[in-house]
Every structure is written in C-alpha cells, then in structure tokens.
Design an enzyme around this catalytic site. Structure first.
Site, PDB file in Angstrom:
ATOM      1  N   GLU A 173       0.841  -1.212   0.000  1.00 32.74           N
ATOM      2  CA  GLU A 173       0.000   0.000   0.000  1.00 32.74           C
ATOM      3  C   GLU A 173       0.872   1.257   0.000  1.00 32.74           C
ATOM      4  OE1 GLU A 173      -3.246  -0.130   2.870  1.00 32.74           O
ATOM      5  OE2 GLU A 173      -4.124  -1.832   1.832  1.00 32.74           O
ATOM      6  N   GLU A 297      -5.129  -8.691  -0.411  1.00 31.08           N
ATOM      7  CA  GLU A 297      -5.932  -8.379   0.773  1.00 31.08           C
ATOM      8  C   GLU A 297      -7.384  -8.251   0.341  1.00 31.08           C
ATOM      9  OE1 GLU A 297      -4.536  -5.329   3.461  1.00 31.08           O
ATOM     10  OE2 GLU A 297      -2.435  -5.833   3.043  1.00 31.08           O
TER      11      GLU A 297
HETATM   12  O1  AHR Z   1      -5.285  -5.994   6.805  1.00 26.69           O
HETATM   13  C1  AHR Z   1      -5.191  -4.854   7.572  1.00 26.69           C
HETATM   14  C2  AHR Z   1      -4.522  -3.693   6.849  1.00 26.69           C
HETATM   15  O2  AHR Z   1      -5.301  -3.304   5.770  1.00 26.69           O
HETATM   16  C3  AHR Z   1      -3.177  -3.973   6.231  1.00 26.69           C
HETATM   17  O3  AHR Z   1      -2.131  -3.825   7.124  1.00 26.69           O
HETATM   18  C4  AHR Z   1      -3.070  -2.912   5.177  1.00 26.69           C
HETATM   19  O4  AHR Z   1      -2.281  -3.317   4.093  1.00 26.69           O
HETATM   20  C5  AHR Z   1      -4.526  -2.671   4.801  1.00 26.69           C
HETATM   21  O5  AHR Z   1      -4.823  -1.311   4.807  1.00 26.69           O
END
Ligand code: AHR
Length: 491
Positions: A173, A297
């Site tokens: 990110e 994710e």
């Molecule tokens: O999964 C939780 C968080 O969500 C992670 O650390 C980040 O990459 C995303 O914003």
C-alpha cells in the site's frame, strides 16, 4: 420460484485456477501472530516450535497453499535483522495498537511455519522505510546456498539449507501507509528495489509490485506504463468489503439487518467490476498476460467487537461471511486468467479470519468451511460457462441472485454456487454441453444468516451433505436454498 441457467462445457477449459487463489495473509496485527499462531515453545498450549498444533492442523485441512507475511502496513516498518538469532530487538508496532513486540517470531519462524503447512511463503518487503540493501540481504539470508555473509548467519541460527521463496512483494500500500507515494515515484522506487532483489535458490521468483487500492485505475495505468515483465511478475490489488461504505462506522459483524446484509453483498460484488476494469487496463499493455494480478488483501472489515482493542481488528464471522467468501472465490476463479493469487485478510483473529482463538480454545469460522468446500477448485481448470441469472432488487441494491464457478480436474466437474437471497430459494439448471451426467454429490452451508461459531458452541455453522437435486440426462436441476453456499461434484 426463480430459475438460474448455467451452461458449461468441460471440453472448453479457459484458464488454470492457481491453488494460490486460496491463500491467506498473516500480519503482525492484534492476535494474528502473537497469541494467535505463535504462542512460544514454553506455552502450555500444544505447539511445535512455538506454533499452535491445532492451527497447523486446521490450516492444513484447507490445504493453505500460500501465506503472506509480515504485513500489511507493518511490512514497511519491519526490519528483518531485528527478528533473527538469539538477541532480538523489540519493535514498536505503530500501525496496530501501539504495542511493543519482542520479535520472537521472525524470518526463521515464518519459514518453518510455511514448511509445516507445506505452503509457499509470500514475503512483503519493506520499501518505504527500509533500504535496498536491507531487502537484498534478507533474500541472501533466506536463499543463499554457500558461505555468503548472510547465509553464514542463517546457518549460525540453525538452518543449514536455504529456503525456497516463490513470491516477493516489494512494498505494501505504497499509495497509503507505505509512504503515501505517487504512482510515478513508486514505480521508480520499485524498479530500483527489484533490480537488487536476487533470489539465489529460485530464478523464477515472482516479484510483486504494489498495485491499486480498489478502483484506483490511474495507479494501474501508470504502473503498467512504467513496469515491465522482466522485473514484475504481478501487481497486487486490495479491496475490502465494508457493509456501510463508511470507514468510521463500518457496521457490526454480528448484528445487522436485511439492509446491511444486502449492502454487504453489493459491496463484495464490486470485486468483480474492479478486477474486470484493472484487467482491461493490463490487457492494453500486456496482451500476453505476463504481469498477473494478486488480490493480496480481501474480505469483510467490520467495526471491532466491543471491549476489544480497536487496533487489533478482531471481529466475529457469520453465515454472511460464508456467503461473502463463496462469492469472492467464485469471482477469483472466473478471473483466473489474470488473477494468480488471492490472500484473505487475515488468517487468525483478525478481520475475516478463518480461525479464532481464545486461550487454548480454537474455532473454525464459517469462512473456514467455505475454503474447505471449495478445495477441489485448487489447481483445476476453469471451464467456459454461459449464465442467465435472476437479479435481486433489495434495499435499493440490484445484485445477481446466484454466483457460480465451474472447473474440471481428473475427469470430474466441480461447481460452486452461492444464493444471495435472504428469503427465496432458487432453481439452478446446470446444463452440461459436454454430455450425459451420470452422478453427482453435494455439500452445503446454510444456517440463519447471523449464526456463528463461538468457543462454547464451535459447530453451529458447518458443512452438511446436500442432495436436493435431480439428474435429467445432461442436466442437473438444483434447489438452492436461500442464503446458502453449495458445492457439487459431477461425473
Ligand atoms: O489488513 C489490515 C490492513 O489493511 C493492512 O495492514 C493494510 O495493508 C490494509 O490497509
């Protein structure tokens, strides 16, 4: 009763469903690693080198193919050298609860965990607050065979053979917690890091660049203009299902009304649109599909359970989550030409976890059961389908009633279905274009929509056998109950 029509042709495989689509994500966040997966060798909870035995067993049962670590946002603040050897330096986890961690779970422990699970490790490297040298020496520590300085350190720490590393993420990110960069800056940084990210034990290591946040198509466009297949194997994509769409009040995991349920389903189905649009951009620059997409994710993100640390992101998991999981896994299968991996956030005790723990107790969530039901898709071939599915108009949201994916492996057809309606069953007419259906067996998860598995009642939501279908020549006529996930093995 409404009817959904699904025609499939076993003789028309379209793409391989990489088993890594069924992957997981473990971050140093809340009780995912510490007091979750890792309890330490001296714990009274049965463990192997500090890793809970019951968790190993549960993750092996769903054939966990790949595990991402150490973050998330944590990755861009992680310094691997602090987490090896005898004298480990503590680290302040600034992203998640501000806790100090003793670094007793580090590189060696992670790779040992992956070996126990027989899964691929997927490292997230620190691009934003680390250095190129730090990442390069991490790879040397993990993968060098000989007597290089880092390989000698690894040997001193008890591991003679190098490990295999197939997936390396470079940053996380970086449009947000990983440095708030512009796409142009990140692309240049990525190229610099990737140049020195050498794997001494696997020339085919796949380097993964930080891809877009949800529907940020501009990020994908810029990256595709600036990155080339010889230094990039994949872009990552992050998209979370937030029921209300409001990050300040996301909605509760356990108490939700019909409106919030349908908002959740509509929000999760957006995954299909964003994958399609990012893929269309990627197609323009990479017709041969050399740079793949990894949804590293995904999952439901609710308000934390009352009374728990807000930085630990602990939430329960109901039949609604099972449907969300079923829908997303169908979406990933159907996009498996471009999507090579997906990692549910997160594996234990965080967000849409497949496992929850409390002291020495452990429960498998409804989401775990969906991963179990979908096992046959792992490394199968997705086949061509044409579908005509009724649409639901509920609470201001228009969504398809049924989602599906169909694959073939070892002569058997495997179909997974979700019925998203809270109130109506649906007749599904599965029509095999490739010939007569001789036999079929089925499984189902279907309980009250707010039902969940808790520590005192761990088996309220579980897989049952399903036989509400008839075979008629080359057709299977299925009665799909409201709010259910069903799998069918057909011969
Ligand atoms: O999964 C939780 C968080 O969500 C992670 O650390 C980040 O990459 C995303 O914003």
């Amino acid at each position: 009763m409404k009817t959904a029509y699904i025609k499939y042709d076993n003789n028309k495989p379209i793409s391989h469903i990489n088993k890594e689509i069924y992957g997981h994500f473990s971050e140093h966040l809340g009780r995912c690693i510490y007091n979750g997966i890792f309890v330490g060798k001296d714990s009274e909870i049965p463990n192997t080198n500090g890793i809970r035995n019951d968790i190993i067993e549960a993750l092996k049962e769903i054939k966990t193919p790949v595990l991402r670590w150490p973050g998330g946002c944590f990755a861009d603040e992680y310094h691997w050298q602090d987490g090896i050897g005898k004298d480990r330096k503590p680290i302040l986890n600034t992203n998640w609860g501000g806790v100090v961690e003793d670094n007793s779970f580090g590189t060696d422990e992670f790779f040992n965990l992956c070996e126990m699970l027989e899964c691929e490790p997927y490292l997230a490297g620190n691009l934003a607050s680390g250095t190129v040298r730090e990442l390069a020496s991490w790879l040397e520590y993990i993968t060098h065979w000989g007597d290089s300085p880092m390989a000698l350190k690894r040997k001193e720490n008890g591991r003679l053979e190098p490990w295999k590393l197939k997936y390396l993420g470079i940053g996380n990110e970086n449009w947000g917690c990983g440095g708030n960069m512009r796409a142009e800056t990140y692309a240049d940084e990525y190229r610099r890091y990737a140049t020195f990210a050498k794997n001494y034990n696997n020339s085919d290591m796949i380097k993964v660049a930080c891809g877009p946040n949800a529907d940020d198509y501009g990020w994908t466009e810029t990256l595709m203009q600036n990155l080339k297949p010889w230094h990039t194997g994949a872009l990552s994509l992050h998209y979370y299902t937030v029921p209300t769409g409001n990050w300040d009040k996301k909605g509760a995991a356990l108490s939700f009304d019909d409106k919030e349920y349908y908002q959740t389903i509509a929000s999760t189905m957006f995954m299909d649109e964003i994958i399609s649009k990012h893929s269309a951009i990627m197609d323009k620059y990479d017709r041969d599909n050399n740079i793949r997409l990894i949804v590293d994710e995904w999952g439901c993100w609710y308000d934390v359970e009352e009374g728990t640390n807000p930085g630990f992101l602990y939430q329960q998991n109901t039949m609604r989550d099972a449907i969300v999981a079923g829908i997303n896994l169908n979406i990933f299968n159907n996009h498996s030409k471009r999507v090579m991996m997906a990692n549910l956030a997160q594996v234990v005790n965080v967000l849409q976890a497949v496992i929850l723990t409390d002291g020495d107790s452990m429960v498998k969530t409804p989401t775990w059961h969906v991963f179990k039901m979908y096992l046959d898709h792992q490394d199968a071939e997705l086949v061509r389908t044409s579908c005509a599915v009724p649409m639901l108009d509920e609470e201001g949201k228009t969504i398809p009633m049924v989602t599906s994916s169909v694959s073939v492996k070892e002569g058997k057809t495997f179909v997974t279905l979700t019925n998203c309606s809270l109130s109506e069953e649906c007749e599904v007419l599965l029509d095999s274009e490739s010939g007569i259906i001789n036999e079929a067996t089925g499984e189902i998860i279907c309980t009250d929509i707010t039902e969940f598995n808790d520590f005192d009642e761990p088996e309220k939501v579980f897989i049952k056998s399903f036989n509400d279908f008839k075979i008629n020549s080359n057709k299977l006529i299925v009665k799909l109950p409201a709010h259910s996930v069903v799998s069918l093995r057909i011969k």
